[in-house]
Design a protein around this motif. Structure first.
Motif, PDB file in Angstrom:
ATOM      1  N   THR A   9       0.833  -1.205   0.000  1.00  7.76           N
ATOM      2  CA  THR A   9       0.000   0.000   0.000  1.00  7.76           C
ATOM      3  C   THR A   9       0.869   1.258   0.000  1.00  7.76           C
ATOM      4  O   THR A   9       0.410   2.313   0.410  1.00  7.76           O
ATOM      5  CB  THR A   9      -0.942   0.000   1.212  1.00  7.76           C
ATOM      6  OG1 THR A   9      -0.171  -0.215   2.403  1.00  7.76           O
ATOM      7  CG2 THR A   9      -1.991  -1.094   1.091  1.00  7.76           C
ATOM      8  N   GLY A  10       2.081   1.111  -0.478  1.00 10.09           N
ATOM      9  CA  GLY A  10       2.893   2.303  -0.678  1.00 10.09           C
ATOM     10  C   GLY A  10       4.309   2.233  -0.149  1.00 10.09           C
ATOM     11  O   GLY A  10       4.569   1.701   0.927  1.00 10.09           O
ATOM     12  N   TRP A  11       5.220   2.771  -0.945  1.00 15.81           N
ATOM     13  CA  TRP A  11       6.630   2.915  -0.587  1.00 15.81           C
ATOM     14  C   TRP A  11       6.784   4.210   0.205  1.00 15.81           C
ATOM     15  O   TRP A  11       6.396   5.273  -0.266  1.00 15.81           O
ATOM     16  CB  TRP A  11       7.471   2.942  -1.870  1.00 15.81           C
ATOM     17  CG  TRP A  11       8.934   3.141  -1.687  1.00 15.81           C
ATOM     18  CD1 TRP A  11       9.648   4.268  -1.983  1.00 15.81           C
ATOM     19  CD2 TRP A  11       9.885   2.189  -1.220  1.00 15.81           C
ATOM     20  NE1 TRP A  11      10.979   4.079  -1.717  1.00 15.81           N
ATOM     21  CE2 TRP A  11      11.164   2.802  -1.241  1.00 15.81           C
ATOM     22  CE3 TRP A  11       9.794   0.869  -0.774  1.00 15.81           C
ATOM     23  CZ2 TRP A  11      12.330   2.153  -0.843  1.00 15.81           C
ATOM     24  CZ3 TRP A  11      10.954   0.213  -0.373  1.00 15.81           C
ATOM     25  CH2 TRP A  11      12.197   0.853  -0.414  1.00 15.81           C
ATOM     26  N   ARG A  12       7.302   4.069   1.439  1.00 18.80           N
ATOM     27  CA  ARG A  12       7.436   5.221   2.339  1.00 18.80           C
ATOM     28  C   ARG A  12       6.068   5.851   2.639  1.00 18.80           C
ATOM     29  O   ARG A  12       5.929   7.075   2.702  1.00 18.80           O
ATOM     30  CB  ARG A  12       8.376   6.289   1.748  1.00 18.80           C
ATOM     31  CG  ARG A  12       9.821   5.827   1.542  1.00 18.80           C
ATOM     32  CD  ARG A  12      10.617   6.886   0.813  1.00 18.80           C
ATOM     33  NE  ARG A  12      12.007   6.517   0.621  1.00 18.80           N
ATOM     34  CZ  ARG A  12      13.023   6.933   1.383  1.00 18.80           C
ATOM     35  NH1 ARG A  12      12.773   7.730   2.417  1.00 18.80           N
ATOM     36  NH2 ARG A  12      14.256   6.565   1.135  1.00 18.80           N
ATOM     37  N   ILE A  13       5.070   5.013   2.814  1.00 20.22           N
ATOM     38  CA  ILE A  13       3.714   5.496   3.063  1.00 20.22           C
ATOM     39  C   ILE A  13       3.117   4.787   4.281  1.00 20.22           C
ATOM     40  O   ILE A  13       3.193   3.560   4.397  1.00 20.22           O
ATOM     41  CB  ILE A  13       2.826   5.291   1.820  1.00 20.22           C
ATOM     42  CG1 ILE A  13       3.231   6.294   0.725  1.00 20.22           C
ATOM     43  CG2 ILE A  13       1.344   5.441   2.143  1.00 20.22           C
ATOM     44  CD1 ILE A  13       2.484   6.166  -0.552  1.00 20.22           C
ATOM     45  N   PHE A  14       2.521   5.579   5.172  1.00 19.25           N
ATOM     46  CA  PHE A  14       1.837   5.058   6.353  1.00 19.25           C
ATOM     47  C   PHE A  14       0.371   4.808   6.045  1.00 19.25           C
ATOM     48  O   PHE A  14      -0.257   5.575   5.310  1.00 19.25           O
ATOM     49  CB  PHE A  14       1.893   6.070   7.516  1.00 19.25           C
ATOM     50  CG  PHE A  14       3.258   6.284   8.092  1.00 19.25           C
ATOM     51  CD1 PHE A  14       3.857   5.333   8.897  1.00 19.25           C
ATOM     52  CD2 PHE A  14       3.950   7.472   7.851  1.00 19.25           C
ATOM     53  CE1 PHE A  14       5.109   5.538   9.445  1.00 19.25           C
ATOM     54  CE2 PHE A  14       5.213   7.700   8.393  1.00 19.25           C
ATOM     55  CZ  PHE A  14       5.791   6.723   9.194  1.00 19.25           C
ATOM     56  N   ILE A  15      -0.178   3.755   6.625  1.00 23.43           N
ATOM     57  CA  ILE A  15      -1.631   3.557   6.615  1.00 23.43           C
ATOM     58  C   ILE A  15      -2.193   4.276   7.834  1.00 23.43           C
ATOM     59  O   ILE A  15      -1.745   4.060   8.957  1.00 23.43           O
ATOM     60  CB  ILE A  15      -1.987   2.061   6.669  1.00 23.43           C
ATOM     61  CG1 ILE A  15      -1.559   1.362   5.379  1.00 23.43           C
ATOM     62  CG2 ILE A  15      -3.485   1.874   6.898  1.00 23.43           C
ATOM     63  CD1 ILE A  15      -1.759  -0.141   5.394  1.00 23.43           C
ATOM     64  N   THR A  16      -3.185   5.135   7.615  1.00 22.91           N
ATOM     65  CA  THR A  16      -3.788   5.870   8.732  1.00 22.91           C
ATOM     66  C   THR A  16      -5.160   5.328   9.117  1.00 22.91           C
ATOM     67  O   THR A  16      -5.616   5.510  10.246  1.00 22.91           O
ATOM     68  CB  THR A  16      -3.914   7.370   8.402  1.00 22.91           C
ATOM     69  OG1 THR A  16      -4.734   7.520   7.229  1.00 22.91           O
ATOM     70  CG2 THR A  16      -2.542   7.982   8.139  1.00 22.91           C
ATOM     71  N   ASP A  17      -5.829   4.636   8.173  1.00 20.25           N
ATOM     72  CA  ASP A  17      -7.138   4.065   8.485  1.00 20.25           C
ATOM     73  C   ASP A  17      -7.507   3.055   7.401  1.00 20.25           C
ATOM     74  O   ASP A  17      -7.075   3.181   6.243  1.00 20.25           O
ATOM     75  CB  ASP A  17      -8.212   5.161   8.558  1.00 20.25           C
ATOM     76  CG  ASP A  17      -9.540   4.651   9.108  1.00 20.25           C
ATOM     77  OD1 ASP A  17      -9.517   3.648   9.846  1.00 20.25           O
ATOM     78  OD2 ASP A  17     -10.578   5.252   8.789  1.00 20.25           O
ATOM     79  N   ILE A  18      -8.302   2.060   7.795  1.00 13.75           N
ATOM     80  CA  ILE A  18      -8.829   1.071   6.851  1.00 13.75           C
ATOM     81  C   ILE A  18     -10.307   0.922   7.153  1.00 13.75           C
ATOM     82  O   ILE A  18     -10.696   0.692   8.299  1.00 13.75           O
ATOM     83  CB  ILE A  18      -8.130  -0.300   7.001  1.00 13.75           C
ATOM     84  CG1 ILE A  18      -6.610  -0.170   6.837  1.00 13.75           C
ATOM     85  CG2 ILE A  18      -8.691  -1.288   5.982  1.00 13.75           C
ATOM     86  CD1 ILE A  18      -5.852  -1.424   7.220  1.00 13.75           C
ATOM     87  N   ARG A  19     -11.132   1.038   6.130  1.00 15.69           N
ATOM     88  CA  ARG A  19     -12.571   0.883   6.334  1.00 15.69           C
ATOM     89  C   ARG A  19     -13.180   0.210   5.115  1.00 15.69           C
ATOM     90  O   ARG A  19     -12.573   0.166   4.037  1.00 15.69           O
ATOM     91  CB  ARG A  19     -13.227   2.248   6.567  1.00 15.69           C
ATOM     92  CG  ARG A  19     -13.050   3.236   5.420  1.00 15.69           C
ATOM     93  CD  ARG A  19     -13.631   4.613   5.743  1.00 15.69           C
ATOM     94  NE  ARG A  19     -12.868   5.261   6.826  1.00 15.69           N
ATOM     95  CZ  ARG A  19     -13.209   6.431   7.344  1.00 15.69           C
ATOM     96  NH1 ARG A  19     -14.268   7.066   6.902  1.00 15.69           N
ATOM     97  NH2 ARG A  19     -12.476   6.976   8.302  1.00 15.69           N
ATOM     98  N   VAL A  20     -14.369  -0.322   5.286  1.00 16.50           N
ATOM     99  CA  VAL A  20     -15.127  -0.882   4.171  1.00 16.50           C
ATOM    100  C   VAL A  20     -16.406  -0.074   4.062  1.00 16.50           C
ATOM    101  O   VAL A  20     -17.153   0.051   5.039  1.00 16.50           O
ATOM    102  CB  VAL A  20     -15.432  -2.376   4.379  1.00 16.50           C
ATOM    103  CG1 VAL A  20     -16.396  -2.877   3.320  1.00 16.50           C
ATOM    104  CG2 VAL A  20     -14.140  -3.192   4.343  1.00 16.50           C
ATOM    105  N   ALA A  21     -16.652   0.480   2.887  1.00 10.59           N
ATOM    106  CA  ALA A  21     -17.799   1.370   2.709  1.00 10.59           C
ATOM    107  C   ALA A  21     -18.429   1.154   1.340  1.00 10.59           C
ATOM    108  O   ALA A  21     -17.766   0.700   0.393  1.00 10.59           O
ATOM    109  CB  ALA A  21     -17.363   2.830   2.854  1.00 10.59           C
TER     110      ALA A  21
END
Length: 318
Positions: free
Chosen positions: A141-153
């Motif tokens: 989900t990304g090079w040098r990238i943080f995940i801040t939230d995961i949701r299903v919508a």
């Protein structure tokens, strides 16, 4: 007299036990019966694990108290296998559906960014209603990238629920604020990337560490053309994501640095394939039609695919 009788009875029982025990032990040493017993036990354990997993449906799994978190992790290990030396954080158990209306359960796990440079990622395990594992998808989900939230919508643009990943750049990371993934033929595929201003942005395929989502390889040009003409907006968007992406230029030589390992890059045959698909007249006609679509996401993605770019070494992808 009673003492003698009691002793005699004990002696008889003892000899009976000696006589019977070897037969019982011998039965369990029969390889076929042992395998059957193990298989039945495994099925029972998995059924119990599945019921445990369902107890946590639609709950924020990363915020569970320790006893519940341990119970959940034991169930996950039973269902998908125990992972060693990996940092994987359970995030959500919920339902998703495909274009046919078939509903699946999805266990979404996060692989956080722990070192810079490095990648964040997701593991999405897709289950049938009986708890059988249909497929596990592991992707970045990304090079040098943080995940801040995961949701299903629910997404109006595709007419069903999808996974939305919210992200933020670390040092020298891309501006990728939202990532959307949909269930397509039991695969979890990227259908859209957005920056912080909600602009549609390209995926990068030339260097694998910069690629978001699962990359389908081995497809024929005809199969990609058929996917572009699908009646499922999610499949069309996934195809346009691939067509509009930054791919390797097969004519450009791969950089070589003396004393260093070979540079990781997109497979040359796949880079050639995307060029072949883009140049087809039937694909060009379909792109023109999709650029007039009433679906905003499809329209935007088709316009981006109509003006593709190539991956250039040393140039930052935007």
């Amino acid at each position: 007299m009673r003492l003698v009788t009691f002793s005699l009875v004990c002696l008889i029982i003892g000899f009976a036990g000696i006589a019977v025990t070897p037969k019982i032990t011998g039965d369990f040493r029969n390889p076929e019966q042992v395998r059957l017993f193990d298989r039945l036990q495994s099925q029972s354990d998995k059924r119990a694990a599945w019921q445990t997993l369902l107890k946590f449906e639609n709950q924020p799994l990363s915020k569970l108290a320790k006893p519940q978190a341990e119970e959940l992790q034991k169930a996950i290990d039973e269902l998908v296998g125990k992972r060693e030396n990996e940092i994987v954080i359970p995030h959500l158990v919920t339902t998703v559906s495909d274009a046919k209306g078939q509903t699946r359960y999805a266990l979404i796990e996060e692989s956080p960014l722990v070192t810079i440079p490095g990648n964040s990622g997701l593991r999405v395990h897709v289950f049938a209603h009986d708890g059988s594992l249909v497929r596990s998808s592991v992707f970045q989900t990304g090079w040098r990238i943080f995940i801040t939230d995961i949701r299903v919508a629910y997404l109006e643009q595709i007419g069903r629920k999808a996974i939305e990943v919210r992200s933020a750049p670390a040092i020298n990371g891309r501006d990728v604020a939202k990532q959307f993934y949909a269930l397509i033929n039991d695969e979890v595929l990227l259908i859209r990337l957005e920056d912080n201003a909600r602009n549609l942005i390209r995926n990068a395929y030339g260097a694998p560490n910069h690629t978001f989502g699962l990359t389908i390889t081995g497809r024929s040009a005809d199969a990609w053309k058929d996917a572009l003409e699908s009646g499922d907006f999610a499949e069309v968007l996934a195809t346009l994501t691939w067509l509009s992406g930054i791919h390797l230029d097969p004519k450009e030589p791969i950089p070589e640095v003396s004393g260093m390992p070979p540079v990781a890059h997109e497979d040359i045959s796949e880079a050639r394939l995307v060029g072949d698909v883009r140049s087809r007249q039937d694909v060009q006609r379909q792109l023109k039609a999709l650029m007039l679509s009433q679906n905003l996401w499809v329209r935007q993605a088709a316009k981006l695919a109509d003006h593709p770019g190539s991956y250039t070494w040393g140039i930052k992808v935007r």
